[in-house]
Design a protein around this motif. Structure first.
Motif, PDB file in Angstrom:
ATOM      1  N   TYR A   7      33.942  15.836  59.667  1.00 33.32           N
ATOM      2  CA  TYR A   7      33.222  16.348  58.500  1.00 33.32           C
ATOM      3  C   TYR A   7      32.763  17.773  58.774  1.00 33.32           C
ATOM      4  CZ  TYR A   7      28.814  15.941  60.997  1.00 33.32           C
ATOM      5  OH  TYR A   7      27.806  16.115  61.909  1.00 33.32           O
ATOM      6  N   ILE A  23      20.128  18.263  69.252  1.00 31.07           N
ATOM      7  CA  ILE A  23      21.118  17.368  68.613  1.00 31.07           C
ATOM      8  C   ILE A  23      22.138  16.888  69.654  1.00 31.07           C
ATOM      9  CG2 ILE A  23      23.068  17.337  66.979  1.00 31.07           C
ATOM     10  CD1 ILE A  23      21.363  19.214  65.162  1.00 31.07           C
ATOM     11  N   LYS A  26      20.522  14.387  72.076  1.00 27.79           N
ATOM     12  CA  LYS A  26      20.378  13.077  71.430  1.00 27.79           C
ATOM     13  C   LYS A  26      21.741  12.376  71.351  1.00 27.79           C
ATOM     14  CE  LYS A  26      17.295  11.297  69.640  1.00 27.79           C
ATOM     15  NZ  LYS A  26      16.478  10.129  70.094  1.00 27.79           N
ATOM     16  N   SER A  27      22.783  13.134  71.017  1.00 24.42           N
ATOM     17  CA  SER A  27      24.132  12.562  70.890  1.00 24.42           C
ATOM     18  C   SER A  27      24.616  12.009  72.227  1.00 24.42           C
ATOM     19  CB  SER A  27      25.120  13.629  70.407  1.00 24.42           C
ATOM     20  OG  SER A  27      24.658  14.221  69.223  1.00 24.42           O
ATOM     21  N   ASN A  30      22.781   8.696  72.696  1.00 25.94           N
ATOM     22  CA  ASN A  30      23.119   7.629  71.737  1.00 25.94           C
ATOM     23  C   ASN A  30      24.599   7.241  71.728  1.00 25.94           C
ATOM     24  OD1 ASN A  30      20.484   7.547  70.884  1.00 25.94           O
ATOM     25  ND2 ASN A  30      20.814   8.581  68.940  1.00 25.94           N
ATOM     26  N   ASN A  31      25.491   8.236  71.782  1.00 25.42           N
ATOM     27  CA  ASN A  31      26.910   7.945  71.537  1.00 25.42           C
ATOM     28  C   ASN A  31      27.554   7.004  72.562  1.00 25.42           C
ATOM     29  OD1 ASN A  31      26.440   9.590  69.406  1.00 25.42           O
ATOM     30  ND2 ASN A  31      27.884  11.200  69.962  1.00 25.42           N
ATOM     31  N   LEU A  40      31.386  18.697  68.681  1.00 28.88           N
ATOM     32  CA  LEU A  40      30.589  19.356  67.642  1.00 28.88           C
ATOM     33  C   LEU A  40      30.789  20.861  67.756  1.00 28.88           C
ATOM     34  CD1 LEU A  40      28.318  19.130  65.439  1.00 28.88           C
ATOM     35  CD2 LEU A  40      26.678  19.394  67.298  1.00 28.88           C
ATOM     36  N   PHE A  47      28.439  23.505  60.545  1.00 24.51           N
ATOM     37  CA  PHE A  47      28.754  22.468  61.526  1.00 24.51           C
ATOM     38  C   PHE A  47      30.127  21.886  61.202  1.00 24.51           C
ATOM     39  CE2 PHE A  47      24.014  21.649  61.754  1.00 24.51           C
ATOM     40  CZ  PHE A  47      23.875  21.848  63.113  1.00 24.51           C
ATOM     41  N   LEU A  51      34.144  12.609  65.135  1.00 24.52           N
ATOM     42  CA  LEU A  51      33.620  11.386  65.751  1.00 24.52           C
ATOM     43  C   LEU A  51      34.778  10.419  65.923  1.00 24.52           C
ATOM     44  CD1 LEU A  51      30.507  10.889  63.413  1.00 24.52           C
ATOM     45  CD2 LEU A  51      30.469  11.859  65.719  1.00 24.52           C
ATOM     46  N   LEU A  61      27.270   5.757  62.327  1.00 24.83           N
ATOM     47  CA  LEU A  61      26.767   7.042  62.822  1.00 24.83           C
ATOM     48  C   LEU A  61      26.946   8.133  61.766  1.00 24.83           C
ATOM     49  CD1 LEU A  61      25.555   8.813  65.005  1.00 24.83           C
ATOM     50  CD2 LEU A  61      27.830   9.043  66.030  1.00 24.83           C
ATOM     51  N   ARG A  64      24.287   7.937  59.212  1.00 25.05           N
ATOM     52  CA  ARG A  64      22.998   8.400  59.738  1.00 25.05           C
ATOM     53  C   ARG A  64      22.966   9.930  59.789  1.00 25.05           C
ATOM     54  NH1 ARG A  64      22.619   5.588  64.625  1.00 25.05           N
ATOM     55  NH2 ARG A  64      22.537   7.352  66.026  1.00 25.05           N
ATOM     56  N   ILE A  65      24.064  10.507  60.297  1.00 23.81           N
ATOM     57  CA  ILE A  65      24.131  11.968  60.412  1.00 23.81           C
ATOM     58  C   ILE A  65      24.075  12.606  59.018  1.00 23.81           C
ATOM     59  CG2 ILE A  65      25.608  13.906  61.052  1.00 23.81           C
ATOM     60  CD1 ILE A  65      26.692  12.162  63.365  1.00 23.81           C
ATOM     61  N   ASP A  68      20.731  13.279  57.662  1.00 24.69           N
ATOM     62  CA  ASP A  68      19.860  14.129  58.481  1.00 24.69           C
ATOM     63  C   ASP A  68      19.465  15.381  57.696  1.00 24.69           C
ATOM     64  OD1 ASP A  68      18.914  15.991  60.546  1.00 24.69           O
ATOM     65  OD2 ASP A  68      19.749  14.577  61.980  1.00 24.69           O
ATOM     66  N   ARG A  70      18.557  18.160  58.662  1.00 22.27           N
ATOM     67  CA  ARG A  70      18.845  19.439  59.304  1.00 22.27           C
ATOM     68  C   ARG A  70      20.124  20.099  58.793  1.00 22.27           C
ATOM     69  NH1 ARG A  70      17.628  17.177  65.235  1.00 22.27           N
ATOM     70  NH2 ARG A  70      18.365  15.290  64.176  1.00 22.27           N
ATOM     71  N   HIS A  71      20.839  19.405  57.910  1.00 21.52           N
ATOM     72  CA  HIS A  71      22.021  20.014  57.293  1.00 21.52           C
ATOM     73  C   HIS A  71      22.212  19.462  55.882  1.00 21.52           C
ATOM     74  CE1 HIS A  71      24.941  16.742  59.076  1.00 21.52           C
ATOM     75  NE2 HIS A  71      23.855  16.218  58.578  1.00 21.52           N
TER      76      HIS A  71
END
Ligand code: FAD
Length: 141
Positions: A7, A23, A26-27, A30-31, A40, A47, A51, A61, A64-65, A68, A70-71
């Protein structure tokens, strides 16, 4: 059942290098827990992310992203069922734009600027493949 999803989105103005590092951090935590790998890319407020992993994990995921704050303008560029991963080496690698040869961007677009909104998903995917092939990705693991 493995899938690959790509994306693009536009970062909100408040996103800076520090936020990008947060970010990625965190990835990387979590990933691996859900078996997701990927890359990324962040350039001039845009961005792009790939994935890869199990269908359920990748879809959860992505949702969830996409939510977010932030974008925005999150656009799905590519989604496919795959036999094998291309980015297995990265829980979330980061494209090192400093090492990026502008000629690579020119190869795939009208000007040497990363603009996934102006090209097809197929072209964005081809660009990612070359980024990995030319080792312009950092943050192994
Ligand atoms: P927590 O970190 O505990 O967060 C709880 C809530 O707070 C979540 O709703 C989260 O969205 C929000 N939040 C956390 N920090 C901030 C902040 N600084 N500003 C605003 N809201 C915040 N996450 C991954 O796990 N893997 C990825 O590959 C991944 N890629 C991303 C790519 C982009 C471009 C963006 C913008 C985010 C990405 N994220 C990724 C982050 C993702 O959107 C979630 O914030 C994160 O997965 C939530 O992790 P958590 O469940 O551990 O919740």
């Amino acid at each position: 059942m493995l899938v690959r999803l790509m994306y693009a989105s536009r970062a909100v103005p408040a996103v800076d290098q520090e936020e990008l590092v947060a970010i990625l951090k965190k990835s990387k935590v979590n990933n691996p827990r859900v078996g997701v790998t990927g890359v990324l890319c962040f350039s001039e407020g845009i961005f792009m992310q790939v994935l890869e992993g199990g269908r359920t994990a990748v879809n959860q995921l992505y949702n969830r992203i996409a939510a977010d704050a932030r974008h925005s303008d999150v656009v799905l560029l590519h989604y496919d069922e795959i036999a094998e991963r291309r980015f297995a080496g990265w829980s979330m690698g980061q494209v090192n734009m400093a090492r990026l040869n502008p000629a690579l961007l020119l190869k795939y677009s009208e000007c040497a600027k990363l603009d996934p909104y102006a090209v097809s998903g197929k072209v964005s995917m081809a660009l990612f493949d070359e980024l990995v092939a030319t080792a312009a990705v950092m943050g192994q693991g």
